[in-house]
Motif scaffolding. Structure first.
Motif, PDB file in Angstrom:
ATOM      1  N   ALA A  38       0.827  -1.292   0.031  1.00  0.00           N
ATOM      2  CA  ALA A  38      -0.093   0.137   0.100  1.00  0.00           C
ATOM      3  C   ALA A  38       0.905   1.336  -0.066  1.00  0.00           C
ATOM      4  O   ALA A  38       0.597   2.305  -0.873  1.00  0.00           O
ATOM      5  CB  ALA A  38      -0.803  -0.028   1.323  1.00  0.00           C
ATOM      6  N   PHE A  39       1.988   1.385   0.802  1.00  0.00           N
ATOM      7  CA  PHE A  39       2.871   2.453   0.941  1.00  0.00           C
ATOM      8  C   PHE A  39       3.598   2.707  -0.541  1.00  0.00           C
ATOM      9  O   PHE A  39       3.302   3.844  -1.071  1.00  0.00           O
ATOM     10  CB  PHE A  39       3.773   2.227   1.862  1.00  0.00           C
ATOM     11  CG  PHE A  39       5.066   3.417   1.754  1.00  0.00           C
ATOM     12  CD1 PHE A  39       4.545   4.631   2.356  1.00  0.00           C
ATOM     13  CD2 PHE A  39       6.084   3.267   1.410  1.00  0.00           C
ATOM     14  CE1 PHE A  39       5.399   5.759   2.301  1.00  0.00           C
ATOM     15  CE2 PHE A  39       6.978   4.347   1.227  1.00  0.00           C
ATOM     16  CZ  PHE A  39       6.568   5.482   1.778  1.00  0.00           C
ATOM     17  N   PHE A  40       3.939   1.756  -1.052  1.00  0.00           N
ATOM     18  CA  PHE A  40       4.643   2.048  -2.375  1.00  0.00           C
ATOM     19  C   PHE A  40       3.774   2.212  -3.589  1.00  0.00           C
ATOM     20  O   PHE A  40       4.186   2.943  -4.471  1.00  0.00           O
ATOM     21  CB  PHE A  40       5.907   0.845  -2.584  1.00  0.00           C
ATOM     22  CG  PHE A  40       7.029   0.827  -1.772  1.00  0.00           C
ATOM     23  CD1 PHE A  40       7.981   2.004  -1.769  1.00  0.00           C
ATOM     24  CD2 PHE A  40       6.919   0.062  -0.699  1.00  0.00           C
ATOM     25  CE1 PHE A  40       9.004   2.088  -0.906  1.00  0.00           C
ATOM     26  CE2 PHE A  40       8.190   0.036   0.491  1.00  0.00           C
ATOM     27  CZ  PHE A  40       9.164   1.008   0.127  1.00  0.00           C
ATOM     28  N   ARG A  41       2.537   1.454  -3.426  1.00  0.00           N
ATOM     29  CA  ARG A  41       1.667   1.994  -4.701  1.00  0.00           C
ATOM     30  C   ARG A  41       1.354   3.327  -4.438  1.00  0.00           C
ATOM     31  O   ARG A  41       1.409   4.233  -5.484  1.00  0.00           O
ATOM     32  CB  ARG A  41       0.423   1.170  -4.286  1.00  0.00           C
ATOM     33  CG  ARG A  41       0.506  -0.228  -4.973  1.00  0.00           C
ATOM     34  CD  ARG A  41      -1.099  -0.608  -5.387  1.00  0.00           C
ATOM     35  NE  ARG A  41      -1.783  -0.821  -4.231  1.00  0.00           N
ATOM     36  CZ  ARG A  41      -1.840  -1.951  -3.297  1.00  0.00           C
ATOM     37  NH1 ARG A  41      -0.983  -2.940  -3.585  1.00  0.00           N
ATOM     38  NH2 ARG A  41      -2.385  -1.807  -2.367  1.00  0.00           N
ATOM     39  N   GLN A  42       1.038   4.035  -3.175  1.00  0.00           N
ATOM     40  CA  GLN A  42       0.664   5.344  -3.025  1.00  0.00           C
ATOM     41  C   GLN A  42       1.941   6.158  -3.632  1.00  0.00           C
ATOM     42  O   GLN A  42       1.940   7.239  -4.083  1.00  0.00           O
ATOM     43  CB  GLN A  42       0.552   5.582  -1.631  1.00  0.00           C
ATOM     44  CG  GLN A  42      -0.985   5.389  -0.977  1.00  0.00           C
ATOM     45  CD  GLN A  42      -1.184   5.533   0.349  1.00  0.00           C
ATOM     46  OE1 GLN A  42      -0.384   5.398   1.166  1.00  0.00           O
ATOM     47  NE2 GLN A  42      -2.144   6.251   0.781  1.00  0.00           N
ATOM     48  N   TRP A  43       3.014   5.836  -2.960  1.00  0.00           N
ATOM     49  CA  TRP A  43       4.322   6.440  -3.244  1.00  0.00           C
ATOM     50  C   TRP A  43       4.472   6.577  -4.881  1.00  0.00           C
ATOM     51  O   TRP A  43       4.802   7.746  -5.364  1.00  0.00           O
ATOM     52  CB  TRP A  43       5.508   5.906  -2.677  1.00  0.00           C
ATOM     53  CG  TRP A  43       6.657   6.666  -2.894  1.00  0.00           C
ATOM     54  CD1 TRP A  43       7.683   6.320  -3.818  1.00  0.00           C
ATOM     55  CD2 TRP A  43       7.207   7.926  -2.273  1.00  0.00           C
ATOM     56  NE1 TRP A  43       8.800   7.224  -3.715  1.00  0.00           N
ATOM     57  CE2 TRP A  43       8.373   8.204  -2.705  1.00  0.00           C
ATOM     58  CE3 TRP A  43       6.556   8.611  -1.505  1.00  0.00           C
ATOM     59  CZ2 TRP A  43       9.491   9.396  -2.403  1.00  0.00           C
ATOM     60  CZ3 TRP A  43       7.310   9.884  -0.944  1.00  0.00           C
ATOM     61  CH2 TRP A  43       8.512  10.007  -1.423  1.00  0.00           C
TER      62      TRP A  43
END
Length: 56
Positions: A38-43
């Protein structure tokens, strides 16, 4: 002088916590290994809005 890498997820939230491994070229702590998707998709969407599936 060697310094230990910091977790980018904590840095993003304004905190400094040591990292233990790398994910997609970013350093993360053990706590955020399960949070990585989730963090890296958002990033990545922030970095390249064309990757946002909601806008595709």
């Amino acid at each position: 002088m060697l310094t230990q890498p910091l977790c980018v997820v904590h840095l993003f939230k304004g905190k400094a916590k040591p990292a233990v491994t790398g994910v997609k070229g970013y350093t993360v702590c053990q706590k955020h290994l399960s949070f990585q998707d989730a963090f890296f998709r958002q990033w990545e969407i922030v970095q390249d809005p064309k990757q946002d599936p909601k806008k595709g």
